[in-house]
Design a protein around this motif. Sequence first.
Motif, PDB file in Angstrom:
ATOM      1  N   LEU A 231       0.183  -8.333  -0.380  1.00 57.39           N
ATOM      2  CA  LEU A 231       0.881  -7.312  -0.375  1.00 57.39           C
ATOM      3  C   LEU A 231       1.627  -6.729  -1.556  1.00 57.39           C
ATOM      4  N   TYR A 232       1.549  -5.428  -1.838  1.00 54.00           N
ATOM      5  CA  TYR A 232       2.414  -4.955  -2.975  1.00 54.00           C
ATOM      6  C   TYR A 232       3.107  -3.706  -2.695  1.00 54.00           C
ATOM      7  N   GLN A 233       3.945  -3.228  -3.575  1.00 54.58           N
ATOM      8  CA  GLN A 233       4.655  -2.128  -3.714  1.00 54.58           C
ATOM      9  C   GLN A 233       3.927  -1.119  -4.428  1.00 54.58           C
ATOM     10  N   SER A 234       4.158   0.322  -3.770  1.00 54.78           N
ATOM     11  CA  SER A 234       3.628   1.359  -4.565  1.00 54.78           C
ATOM     12  C   SER A 234       4.528   2.506  -4.522  1.00 54.78           C
ATOM     13  N   TYR A 244       9.480   3.443  -1.493  1.00 57.01           N
ATOM     14  CA  TYR A 244       8.070   2.928  -1.770  1.00 57.01           C
ATOM     15  C   TYR A 244       7.377   2.584  -0.682  1.00 57.01           C
ATOM     16  N   ALA A 245       6.001   2.371  -1.024  1.00 56.61           N
ATOM     17  CA  ALA A 245       5.155   1.966   0.025  1.00 56.61           C
ATOM     18  C   ALA A 245       4.933   0.519   0.073  1.00 56.61           C
ATOM     19  N   GLU A 246       4.995  -0.384   1.095  1.00 59.70           N
ATOM     20  CA  GLU A 246       4.479  -1.524   1.146  1.00 59.70           C
ATOM     21  C   GLU A 246       2.940  -1.530   1.572  1.00 59.70           C
ATOM     22  N   VAL A 247       2.286  -2.014   0.776  1.00 59.56           N
ATOM     23  CA  VAL A 247       0.787  -1.726   0.916  1.00 59.56           C
ATOM     24  C   VAL A 247       0.029  -3.181   1.092  1.00 59.56           C
ATOM     25  N   THR A 275       8.192  12.620  -0.183  1.00 60.10           N
ATOM     26  CA  THR A 275       6.964  11.680  -0.958  1.00 60.10           C
ATOM     27  C   THR A 275       5.629  11.872  -0.419  1.00 60.10           C
ATOM     28  N   LEU A 276       5.274  13.071   0.251  1.00 56.60           N
ATOM     29  CA  LEU A 276       3.732  13.130   0.469  1.00 56.60           C
ATOM     30  C   LEU A 276       2.926  12.866  -0.593  1.00 56.60           C
ATOM     31  N   PRO A 277       2.981  13.279  -1.873  1.00 60.40           N
ATOM     32  CA  PRO A 277       2.103  12.957  -2.974  1.00 60.40           C
ATOM     33  C   PRO A 277       1.802  11.154  -2.951  1.00 60.40           C
ATOM     34  N   LEU A 278       3.018  10.570  -2.444  1.00 63.45           N
ATOM     35  CA  LEU A 278       2.532   9.235  -2.509  1.00 63.45           C
ATOM     36  C   LEU A 278       1.537   9.091  -1.263  1.00 63.45           C
TER      37      LEU A 278
END
Length: 297
Positions: A231-234, A244-247, A275-278
């Motif tokens: 898991l990582y944050q983006s 943020y997104a948890e990926v 946050t659509l660009p993310l």
Amino acid sequence: MTMTPTGGIEKIIPVQPPKDSYYPYRLKAIEKAITKQPEAHFLPFIQSVVKAQEAAYQALKKDHPLSTIVVNNHNNAKTPFLSVDQSLAPLYQQALLTMLETLLADLEINDEIKTHLIALQTEINQQGQPLITEYYQKLIALEFNNLPQHQRLFLVTALQVLLHFEASRLQVDEDYLLRNKELCPCCNMPAISSVLDNSDNGLRYLYCSFCETKWHVVRGQCTECHSNKSLYQSKIEELDRPLYAEVCDECHTYLKTVDRTKTLIADPFIEDILTLPLSLRLSDDEYQTFGLNPYLI
């Protein structure tokens, strides 16, 4: 038995249904976003839709006073707590027609959109319950692609009003033992994101994409495959959003997290839009999300 974790956190409340309409709060979040990002030309339209949702919610509240449903371990309550079946179709019809009337009276809605609104209103008035039944069945089965494209947003957001209204009558005991955390325990819909709130001591809760219930899921674990290995944050720093997104690299999925511990106004649905660009970047990298946003259907 109420869950009492260590580390100074008093308790964890497993399920928190909405207490009333959240649309006024969402409107404040939109107003703040419009002020900060006046170039985001889509926000005034979303604002009109949310105003129509609030009108529909209040109409349901006025005509159908809610009686409280108590959910606890002793009455053997099982998830989902709500019966999202055909019996709710008449209330869905009322919510949808109220939204259409409100939007048609909105001077900010352009003529092209009003053409689609009038077409939908006319179809409902002519075909009545059979058409509502058809649409409602597709909606609760999440068959959004089988709905008319130009009317889909209004059909879906009316369902959001109905389920939000129904969930607001639920009173879930603070010691309810929640076993199934995949979908919303109230309406069985997927989460739009996780949220972190000061009122919950910064614990992670999943946030329902329709009825707006929150349910607790521990941090550091993928909400899809439950792995904690990769898991990582983006996030995109330039967006300057409390999100943020948890990926997860195990199942190649992600879920956004809205951190409301440092800001008074941050709505999961509006933050997702902003946050659509993310989302696009993660999609380009072949990650997918199972989160749903009715305003982006």
